[in-house]
Each structure stands twice: as C-alpha cells, then as structure tokens.
Design a protein around this motif. Structure first.
Motif, PDB file in Angstrom:
ATOM      1  N   UNK A  50     115.600 -10.713  40.801  1.00 26.27           N
ATOM      2  CA  UNK A  50     115.851  -9.100  41.384  1.00 26.27           C
ATOM      3  C   UNK A  50     116.743  -8.602  40.495  1.00 26.27           C
ATOM      4  N   UNK A  51     117.804  -9.168  39.900  1.00 27.94           N
ATOM      5  CA  UNK A  51     118.748  -8.232  38.971  1.00 27.94           C
ATOM      6  C   UNK A  51     117.630  -8.208  37.598  1.00 27.94           C
ATOM      7  N   UNK A  52     117.008  -8.955  37.194  1.00 27.35           N
ATOM      8  CA  UNK A  52     116.228  -8.610  36.128  1.00 27.35           C
ATOM      9  C   UNK A  52     115.038  -7.602  36.378  1.00 27.35           C
ATOM     10  N   UNK A  53     114.715  -7.337  37.527  1.00 26.61           N
ATOM     11  CA  UNK A  53     113.730  -6.436  37.857  1.00 26.61           C
ATOM     12  C   UNK A  53     114.147  -4.981  37.284  1.00 26.61           C
ATOM     13  N   UNK A  97     110.361 -11.925  34.680  1.00 31.51           N
ATOM     14  CA  UNK A  97     110.469 -13.009  33.899  1.00 31.51           C
ATOM     15  C   UNK A  97     110.741 -12.945  32.554  1.00 31.51           C
ATOM     16  N   UNK A  98     109.973 -11.980  31.947  1.00 31.23           N
ATOM     17  CA  UNK A  98     110.204 -11.655  30.437  1.00 31.23           C
ATOM     18  C   UNK A  98     111.771 -11.102  30.224  1.00 31.23           C
ATOM     19  N   UNK A  99     112.214 -10.360  31.157  1.00 29.88           N
ATOM     20  CA  UNK A  99     113.737  -9.916  31.008  1.00 29.88           C
ATOM     21  C   UNK A  99     114.664 -10.981  31.094  1.00 29.88           C
ATOM     22  N   UNK A 100     114.409 -11.885  32.158  1.00 33.41           N
ATOM     23  CA  UNK A 100     115.188 -13.119  32.191  1.00 33.41           C
ATOM     24  C   UNK A 100     115.343 -14.025  30.713  1.00 33.41           C
TER      25      UNK A 100
END
Length: 744
Positions: A160-163, A176-179
C-alpha cells in the motif's frame, strides 16, 4: 573496478602540516616494525636527503642505531606506503567535502585509518558510480520509500505504501516494482557500509573455504591435485595460492570461495533489524539483506580476499626469490683457473669458449659429440686441442638441453686424458652450472656490444664459463628475474619483483665491493648512487685515460657529482692504487680517523693488513680510541676490521663448489647411498640439490632435519654444500628423493 571519479591535483600542505604528517608517519612505522622511534626518524631523514640504503647501513650506523639493510628497506617500503596513504586520505576528504557530505565523524574516521582498504571502505558510499540498480531507483524517486522501509514501522502494508510511488512516466509501473527499487537502494547502502564490509571481509578470511575443481577432469595436467580440492582460506600456503591462480588463469581450474552465508545474514540483520517491526516489512528487509550479500557484497569481498591472498603470496614468493638470488650472487668465485665453457646442444652442436684466469676470451669453437651428429672423435680432437693449447684446468657445462649427453662425453674425455698421463700436474675436472639467463644475456645488446663477432650460442658459452669464475660479476649482466632460483616468479607483480630483485643485486654488489679498474658497466651500475649512465661514463673514462690510481680520480668522471661520489666511493676498490686505503671498504671521509688511529699505535698506512698491525690493534681499547678520535664505536670497529683484512672478499669464506671427474647416473643410485651435493634452489616445500645427475634431487621439507622445520630456508641456502642420502628413485619420471636426516 565499476566506479569512476575525478581526481584533482595533489593538495599542498603547509610546513607545519608536513611536519605533523611526518611525525605521524614515523611513529606509525616505528610501531609497525617494532623499531625505536629515534632510529626510524633518523633513517627517514637520511632517505629523504637522497642517501642510498647501502650507504646508510654501512656509513651512518651511529645515526640509525645500526639498522641493517633489511630493516632500512622495510622502513623505505612502509614510508612509501604511509605517504601514499596520507595523500589518499586528503584526496578522499576533499572529494567528499565537495559533495557537501563530510561530517566531523567521517573526517575523523578517515584520518584515523591505518590501511588503504579502510579509507576506500569509508569512501565507497560517496564514490561517483556508473549506473546501478540503486541509482536508477533513486532517479525514479524511490528513496523516500526505502527510508520508510528502513524506519521499520510497527504497522503498515508495504504494498500500500509502495502504491503511492507508482508513476509510469518515471518507469515505475507497479507497487512491486517500487518495492524492488526501494530494496535495491537499501541493498547498495548495506553493501557500502564500511563497518559491515570490514566484518564480512574478516569473517571470510577466518571461515571461508577455497574450493577448486577441474573444468574437464579427463584432461591430464600439472594441476591434477586441485581437480577436486578444498582448503580453509586462513590455512592456504602462499605457493598453493599462486598455483591455483595459475590453473585458473590457464582455464584448467574453476575456483570458488565458499562462506557460511546464513551467519553473515544474521550479522547484518543484527546491525539493521529491530524488534516489533511489521512482519511484512521485516520479511522485505531480510530478503534485501540476502540480496545485498549475494549480489553486491559477496562478489566484491571474494575478489578482495583473493587479491589479498595473492598479494601476500606474491610477497612471500618474491622474498624466497630474493634470498635465493642473494645467496647465488654471493657464491665464492673460482679464481686463477683457465676455464672451458660448454653450451650443450644436439643438432646445432656444443659451443665452446675458453677464457683465461681474468675472464678474457681466448678462443671459441663448436663440436658435435651429441645426437644426431655423434662426431665424438672429432669433438675429442678439438677439445683436447683447446685444453692443451690454453692449459685449461676446468670445464664448465651448462645444464640445458643435451647437458646429460655432453657431461657423459666430457667425463669420458677426462678419463682418456688420465689414461694417457695428461693433466698429471693439475687434474682436469668439470662442473655443471645453472645456465638460467645465459640465453637472455647472449641475445642482449650488452652481449652484442661486448662480443660483436660472436653468435648468440658462443656468447652463452662465455657467460657459462665466467659465471663460475665470478658469479656476481657475470650474473649482474642478466635481468635478475631470468636467473632461475625462484618459485612462481612469472605469476607475481613484475614491477614489484623487479624493484625487489634490483635491491638484492645492489645489496650483494655493495657487500662485496667493486674493483673499478676491471668492473663492467653492468656491475658498476649497481654500486650505491651510480646509475647506468654514470657507470658507462666511468668505463669510458677508464678506457680513455687508463686505470684509476686513486678513488679521488672518480670526481673527474662526467656526471659523477658530489652526492654520487659520497654514496658510491666507499664501495669502490682500487687494489694497487697510490692510496693503500683505497683497497678497503673505509670511506674517504674517515681517512683522517684512520691516520689518527695509526698514529696512536705508531704505524702507518703501508702496514695495513700486517701481523704487526693486528697485534697492536688487538690490544687497543676501542671505546677509548673512539672517544679520542671523535668517531662512533660502530664506525671504528668497521675501520679496524678493514685495516686487518684489506682487499677481503667476503665470498671467499664460503665453501668452494663441488667438481667432478666422472658421471653419476640415476641408475647408479640406491636407497641409503650417501652423496655430497650443492643446493640449487630453495622453495616452500623443500630444496633441490645437485648431486651430479641430470635432474636435481628433492629434499622435502620433512627430510631436511630431525627437528621441526618451519621453512626450508631455516636450514639451507642456495649454494650450500650438503650431505644427503638417497631416499627413493623413480626411473620412469627421472626423479630422486633425498634426505638430510642420516639413516640409522
């Protein structure tokens, strides 16, 4: 290296800063080498003034507290390292400061670093890098997300944070790419942490296992013992490191460094992870730690560990080579004999060179006693003619191709002369010498200039003959690393090898001293303070003006200035000059002291070396005389020793080489047979001994003594004459095992 940086010019220091840095360096060297601070300070001062190590060791004993050449070379080497380290520290501080990221704590850490590796570890996070996964993630704006993960929140959903960071325009298509990008940033930060790297490096040295395997185990090679091999990193002996490196370089071996990765993960986790962190965040951080180690830390640390192993192995190998080379150079000269040198060969024939007692070439010839020509009768006629014409007393055979067959022929020739009653007054003998480097010399410009009318093999025969008459004078003409007394010399840093071996030759030449009226330019170039140009100028001056009659005449040689004269003149000898002291190691700066000393015992310079002088000086109180003459005791002791033995050659105190009149065949050997031989080479696992057969026999380290031997050099040296017993004989491989442990 995958990093780049812009290097600026050297940072200039004030006089006060230079003095403070010098003080730090001197203290560090003194502590590192366990030497008194005053001695190191004096040595550094003398080196900085441009004095050579042989000069300091011999003529400045009072100033350095009698530091020997080895200690002075260690000081010189560490001085260079420490000064480079300080320069690098200043550069790193400047580069970080220009980024606006230099803190007091970081500056202090860099200043306090005692090794270059520590400085580079501290600089690593600030080094300008090429494109990495982490740098790409930062460009995509994911650094805040990485900091959120690193803050280890007690609650929260990472996806959720990465979104919040999904932005297709920036190349972040999914949470997922952000994480993943955020974890890449954290992984690089972990990999760049100086404390973590230092721990992992130390742990790898202590717990790592080096494993080797064959790329193709069906192929026979000299590396077969390493086809399925493993050994703890901390126990790897130097020679094995270099052997494995060579096998890997030749693409015979595959080498891996294995370390308990789970223990490293645990250590990094203890440094980063806290209790109470949200499970999903902790799981991501643990995955990040594994990735940081596997992808970034492990490959880098493995390279560093193997590089350090290699560096230490190279230093060890160079040390072995250096000790062997010095002992070879200082082998006793065989004076007063006319020598026939033989460079053996098959098809092209054995080249012959006769040299007189001084090494002057008298005649060259060629014979074909070996296969495929087998012109034995003709060879006997030619060699007998040379022996009779020039009254040859000794035959020297090189140990290269066809040496065995040539030796057999020469032995039969000597027997034939004995049956005919020839050489009754002075028995003709022969000896095999190591011809390593003779071909290098014979093809060199130096050899071409010395013997322009001879071909390469004829020059080699001359070199073989001369290297027995005066090993030092002849071997200095050859590049030191071409003289075959090393171990893995082709696998080490050639620059470092050249520097070290050059120092060894310099030390040996100055230890013996040089007759300026007979020395070649090659030999003179190794005298303290003299370079190649000055050496050639000395020879040219001698050729044009005639022999030097006094040391002081060297001041007239072009390009030989006051400093060079000061450094070299004590090592120059003039045996039959106008000044008797010029044949001794006494420096001209001490001639006044000598005059005072001789006056005090009622003698003059014409009586040096006499029994009268010996008796007078035996009764002298050195301490009282030193005080009266205002000279240090170490210098006065050296002066007295030189007066008692003027013209002394320290090499002549060593045992003479072993000469032969008949051949010993490997088939003649039986276990338990007692033999006398000469040590040809000393390596980590034993010593090779010439017992008069084609191949040298090996005395394994376990057979060198009845007591425990840490290293073969503790027991034997190149050139030693030793008693050995045959342990085993392998006729198929032509190998002989020897022991120096007397059988019961």
């Amino acid at each position: 290296m995958d990093d780049t940086e812009e290097n600026g010019g050297k940072i200039k220091l004030t006089a006060e800063e230079k003095a403070a840095e010098q003080e730090r360096i001197v203290k560090a060297i003194a502590a590192e080498l366990s030497l008194p601070l005053t001695k190191v300070k004096a040595a550094v001062g003398l080196l900085d003034e441009g004095n050579t190590i042989p000069f300091i060791a011999r003529y400045r004993k009072e100033m350095t507290g009698e530091l020997d050449e080895n200690e002075l070379r260690f000081v010189e080497e560490r001085l260079g390292y420490r000064r480079n380290l300080e320069e690098r520290k200043r550069e790193v501080i400047r580069l970080i400061d220009e980024q606006g990221k230099l803190t007091d704590e970081l500056r202090q850490g860099i200043v306090a670093a005692s090794k270059l590796q520590e400085v580079e570890d501290l600089y690593r996070p600030y080094r300008q890098k090429r494109k990495t996964r982490a740098s790409v993630a930062k460009e995509r704006g994911l650094e805040p997300l990485s900091q959120w993960l690193l803050s280890q929140p007690r609650q929260g959903d990472p996806l959720a944070e990465a979104a919040r960071y999904v932005d297709e325009d920036k190349g972040v298509a999914t949470a997922e790419e952000a994480l993943q990008g955020a974890m890449d940033i954290l992984a690089e930060g972990v990999a760049d942490d100086a404390r973590i790297r230092a721990w992992v490096r130390k742990f790898t040295f202590e717990q790592g296992l080096l494993r080797t395997e064959a790329k193709d185990d069906s192929v026979e090679s000299v590396y077969e013992m390493y086809y399925n091999y493993q050994e703890p990193v901390r126990r790897l002996p130097p020679h094995r490191v270099l052997a494995i490196n060579r096998g890997e370089r030749e693409e015979v071996l595959r080498v891996n460094l294995e370390v308990p990765a789970d223990r490293i993960h645990d250590y990094i986790g203890r440094q980063l992870l806290r209790g109470g962190t949200a499970a999903a965040v902790r799981d991501l951080l643990e995955r990040m730690i594994e990735d940081a180690y596997k992808r970034l830390i492990s490959p880098s640390i493995d390279r560093e560990v193997r590089a350090e192993l290699t560096e230490k192995a190279e230093e060890h190998a160079i040390g072995i080579f250096s000790a062997n080379l010095r002992n070879l150079l200082l082998q006793p000269p065989v004076r007063g004999r006319v020598v026939l040198g033989v460079d053996p060969a098959y098809r092209t024939g054995c080249k012959l060179a006769v040299v007189d007692e001084t090494g002057k070439l008298l005649e060259v010839a060629v014979t074909y006693p070996t296969p495929p020509n087998n012109k034995v009768a003709e060879a006997e006629r030619i060699i007998n003619g040379l022996i009779d014409k020039h009254e040859v007393q000794l035959i020297v055979i090189g140990n290269g191709t066809a040496s065995r067959e040539t030796e057999q022929f020469i032995a039969e020739l000597i027997k034939g002369r004995a049956r005919e009653g020839k050489d009754a007054g002075a028995k003709l003998q022969y000896i095999i010498v190591n011809e390593a480097g003779a071909s290098v010399y014979s093809a060199s410009k130096l050899a071409q200039d010395e013997f322009p009318a001879l071909d390469v093999a004829e020059r080699s025969a001359v070199s073989i003959a001369r290297r027995l008459q005066d090993p030092l004078a002849e071997l200095v003409k050859i590049e030191p690393k071409a003289i075959g007394v090393g171990q893995y010399q082709h696998d080490v840093s050639q620059k470092r090898l050249d520097e070290t071996l050059g120092g060894v030759v310099e030390s040996a030449v100055n230890h013996v001293g040089v007759d300026v009226n007979t020395a070649s330019a090659s030999l003179l170039s190794y005298v303290a303070g003299i370079n190649a140009t000055t050496a050639k100028n000395i020879v040219k001056y001698r050729d044009e003006k005639g022999k030097f009659s006094a040391r002081s005449e060297l001041q007239k040689v072009p390009r030989l200035g006051a400093k060079t004269y000061e450094q070299c003149i004590g090592f120059i000898r003039i045996p039959e000059g106008s000044q008797p002291l010029d044949q001794t190691p006494i420096h001209p700066e001490s001639y006044g002291v000598v005059e005072g000393l001789l006056r005090s015992v009622g003698l003059d310079a014409g009586q040096i070396g006499s029994e009268t002088l010996r008796l007078k000086l035996a009764e002298a109180d050195i301490a009282a005389l030193a005080a009266a003459l205002k000279v240090g005791e170490p210098t006065l002791k050296d002066i007295v020793d030189s007066l008692l033995r003027p013209g002394r050659d320290p090499r002549e105190e060593l045992p003479a080489p072993i000469f032969h009149t008949d051949v010993l065949n490997i088939e003649d050997l039986m276990p338990g047979m007692e033999l006398h031989g000469t040590v040809r080479n000393v390596i980590d696992f034993g010593a090779f001994v010439d017992i008069g057969i084609k191949n040298d026999g090996l005395v394994h380290i376990s057979q060198l003594s009845d007591r425990f031997v840490k290293h073969p050099m503790d027991v034997v040296s190149v050139g030693d004459t030793v008693t050995v017993w045959v342990l085993n004989v392998d006729l198929k491989k032509g190998r002989v095992g020897l022991t120096m442990r007397k059988p019961n």
